[in-house]
Scaffold this active site. Structure first.
Site: not given
Ligand code: MN
Length: 748
Positions: A105-106
């Protein structure tokens, strides 16, 4: 209660400085990881720990430079999440997923890269956690319902996704302090509404308790503070007592040779708070604030310990619960009792084995017998059965609010234990009724249920079942559930089954109405209906996207579009010819049944046996001019022609239908009249005798002083039964003639 570690906060806050720092490894990260490795090697002796190291190195590289708002390296968070998972002694896949749970996600890492390096299981889990994190919804209800749904689906695929998600949430809650107040509140609320119940349902008592207490702390800081203070002062006041109770219990158990570990404690803030709210009492009135836990070696000794305590201390009736013989649906097992202890002090006791204790603390994680490579090798079939059932229900449910409310009942299983006449245990949520019981036995039993006997006595269907009730369901073949059952049934299973039946019957009605509506409109427009073939109608249905003719009829019956639109497609020339011809002629009427299918009161042109009801807004009575209106799925509403709603409804001319009164004699109609009277003695008796004289009947009568005039005038409201409009007119005229009556009017 454990205070949140002051680590950092939720938000990912990648460094925005133009140059990427060379990211010297922070010692705190290495220490955290080393401690994790130690935990893993202790709990999984002989297992290869190199995937953990690889995951750490990847995460270290990818999260380099990212910080949480507190200024700490971002990676502290994933490592802490992995620690929480390690404390639950989950498997290596869980720990690796914990470390990697935010990389996709990051950071720039893809699932494919994770798969290449760590295999399918880790990739699937990281993917699952990432997808859960990505959910974005507009309304709060929607958000909740959707994330619970996704969570359930993820659980059924691989329960480890949810374990990681719960650990993630737990660490976020521990570090919630750094966030702005409004985000704290929202996240804490969500934790109480979704994550804590899921932890509870999975039997994870420890995680649930911490999530609840933290959620409470941030949703209602003031109440939390007050309870914490109260607990602290109770602790000080009762420390001696707690010690005394503990040693008294110890002495008794030793005397009977029962090996045991004893914990004496005060209840935790959230459960006290719940109790105060539920019972509307103050903390001084909570009599079982003190709690003792006895952990022994065998089931036999659990019962022996219970016997010993009850032998010396008086048990409080109704507080003894045997969750060993009947485990809770989340597999929790223990004996519970409350006794009056030394000095008349009541306290609560939980008795369990070590194994039960582990399950009570870690729930599904304690059952973990997962072997790498064996998918879905879940120790606990019962948990999975529950999950599957929930997923099945959520598929049938489209309204997110409805889903949440039924889910909440299932997630907070404050159960009642009821029995069939043959002694089978049926576990139901608190407040469940015989209808829930009937559906818990079998869908068919639920549908056919017409009554219930509890402990040998007939009870109403809305009766609230209690622990130990023996329930005998009375059935009748051909019976169908009614709409008001939806307000009686509490379990999602019962409610869904009831809805399914109602939808089916409503649809059948809509099909019937739609079919007749189409025929009637065909006749009105001069379409030669006999010459229209099934194939032609079917092809129009297909054109609208319906596979079957019934679907087209249902759509017409529900009022989704008009019969005329269909007929133009079927016979364009005939409809156009009609339009060219003179003013539209009204169709000739036929008979329709009344609402309750008892008396034929109103007939409708061209249709037999269709639901007809008198509209409540104008409540037409025999003799008045009426008009029918095809509603969406509820049959034909009959209004008085002068009803104000008619003007608004009739702009859809196709849905207008001709109705007329059937000439039967005995039916009467309830009519409400209001009379304005001067204050004269005997006026009420005069009034009643006049009504009686006209052959009408007063069902209710009420006189009140006319507040606006305040001169002794009265407003008299009465409910009359009349046969028709003529009788009503006579009654009204007679009332007007009474001296002292200023006016009389009909009200609806
Ligand atoms: Mn996270």
């Amino acid at each position: 209660m454990s205070q949140p570690a002051k680590l950092s906060d939720l938000s990912k806050n990648p460094s925005t400085s133009g140059t990427i720092p060379s990211a010297p490894v922070e010692p705190v990260l290495d220490q955290l990881f080393q401690a994790l490795l130690d935990k893993f090697e202790r709990t999984h002796p002989g297992e290869d720990s190199s995937p953990l190291t690889a995951a750490y190195q990847l995460a270290l590289r990818m999260h380099a430079g990212q910080k949480r708002q507190s200024g700490e390296p971002y990676l502290v968070h994933p490592l802490e999440v992995a620690h929480i998972l390690a404390d639950m002694t989950t498997d290596r896949t869980c720990l690796v997923t914990g470390i990697l749970h935010d990389v996709v996600e990051d950071t720039g890492v893809t699932i494919e890269e994770v798969r290449k390096q760590f295999g399918d299981d880790v990739a699937a889990c990281v993917d699952g956690v990432t997808k859960l994190a990505k959910l974005k919804f507009y309304s709060r209800e929607e958000r909740q319902a959707e994330s619970v749904r996704k969570m359930l689906l993820a659980m059924v695929k691989d329960i480890r996704v949810v374990l990681v998600k719960l650990a993630d949430r737990l660490h976020n809650m521990r570090t919630l302090g750094a966030l702005p107040r409004d985000r704290q509140e929202r996240i804490a609320q969500e934790t109480l509404e979704i994550y804590a119940p899921i932890a509870h349902r999975l039997g994870m008592g420890k995680v649930r308790a911490e999530l609840e207490d933290l959620g409470f702390q941030y949703t209602d800081p003031q109440a939390f503070g007050e309870i914490l203070d109260a607990i602290e002062s109770k602790r000080k006041a009762n420390q001696g007592l707690l010690d005394e109770i503990r040693s008294a219990v110890e002495v008794k158990l030793r005397r009977e040779d029962i090996p045991a570990r004893i914990e004496a404690r005060l209840k935790r803030p959230y459960s006290i708070w719940q109790k105060l709210k539920r019972q509307k009492i103050s903390i001084d009135q909570v009599y079982d604030l003190l709690a003792v836990r006895i952990i022994t070696d065998s089931v036999k000794n659990c019962y022996a310990a219970l016997g010993t305590l009850h032998g010396d201390w008086h048990p409080i009736p109704g507080r003894i619960k045997d969750f060993i013989a009947i485990p809770r649906p989340n597999l929790y097992q223990s004996l519970h009792t409350s006794v009056i202890g030394p000095g008349g002090q009541p306290f609560e006791v939980q008795i369990r084995t070590e194994e039960m204790h582990r399950i009570a603390e870690d729930g599904i994680a304690a059952h973990w017998k997962y072997k790498e490579g064996h998918k879905h090798a879940m120790a606990d079939e019962q948990q999975i059965a529950w999950l599957r059932q929930l997923v099945e229900w959520q598929r049938e449910m489209h309204d997110p609010g409805e889903f949440m409310s039924t889910l909440k009942v299932d997630l907070y299983p404050e159960e009642v234990y009821t029995f069939t006449p043959k002694g089978k245990v049926i576990v139901l949520p608190r407040e469940a009724t015989p209808i829930d019981f009937a559906y818990a036995i079998h869908t068919e039993v639920g549908n056919l249920c017409v009554g219930a006997k509890v402990n040998g006595r007939i009870v109403p269907l809305k009766y609230t079942l209690k622990n130990g009730d023996v329930v005998d369901i009375l059935t009748q073949s051909g019976h169908l559930p009614s709409k008001d059952w939806l307000s009686i049934a509490k379990t999602s299973k019962a409610r869904n089954k009831i809805k399914a039946v109602i939808n089916t019957t409503e649809r059948a009605k809509a099909v019937e109405i739609g079919e007749k509506y189409l025929e009637k409109e065909a006749r009105r427009l001069g379409v030669q209906w006999k010459k229209v073939t099934r194939e032609q109608v079917l092809s129009v249905a297909n054109e609208y996207g319906f596979p079957k003719m019934e679907d087209l009829h249902a759509a017409l019956g529900y009022g989704k579009f008009s019969a005329r639109q269909v007929l133009i497609k079927l016979a364009p020339e005939q409809v156009e010819a009609y339009d060219r011809a003179s003013a539209p002629a009204e169709p000739a009427p036929t008979v329709i049944r009344d609402d309750d299918n008892k008396d034929l009161v109103i007939k409708v042109k061209g249709i037999d046996d269709v639901m007809v009801y008198r509209a409540k807004c104008c409540n037409p009575i025999r003799g008045e001019q009426i008009v029918g209106y095809i509603t969406r799925g509820k049959g034909v509403a009959v209004h008085a022609v002068n009803c104000t709603n008619v003007q608004n409804l009739m702009y859809e001319v196709e849905r207008k239908i001709v109705v007329e009164w059937v000439r039967t004699t005995d039916d009467t109609f309830a009519v409400r009249l209001t009379a304005y009277a001067d204050d004269r003695p005997g006026i009420l008796s005069h009034l009643t005798s006049v009504v009686f004289h006209e052959g009408s009947n007063i069902k209710a009568l009420e006189a009140q002083p006319d507040e606006q005039r305040a001169d002794g005038s009265a407003i008299i409201t009465m409910l009359l039964d009349v046969k028709d409009k003529k009788q009503l007119e006579r009654v009204v005229a007679a009332i007007r003639r009474i001296s002292g009556i200023r006016d009389v009017e009909r009200v609806n």
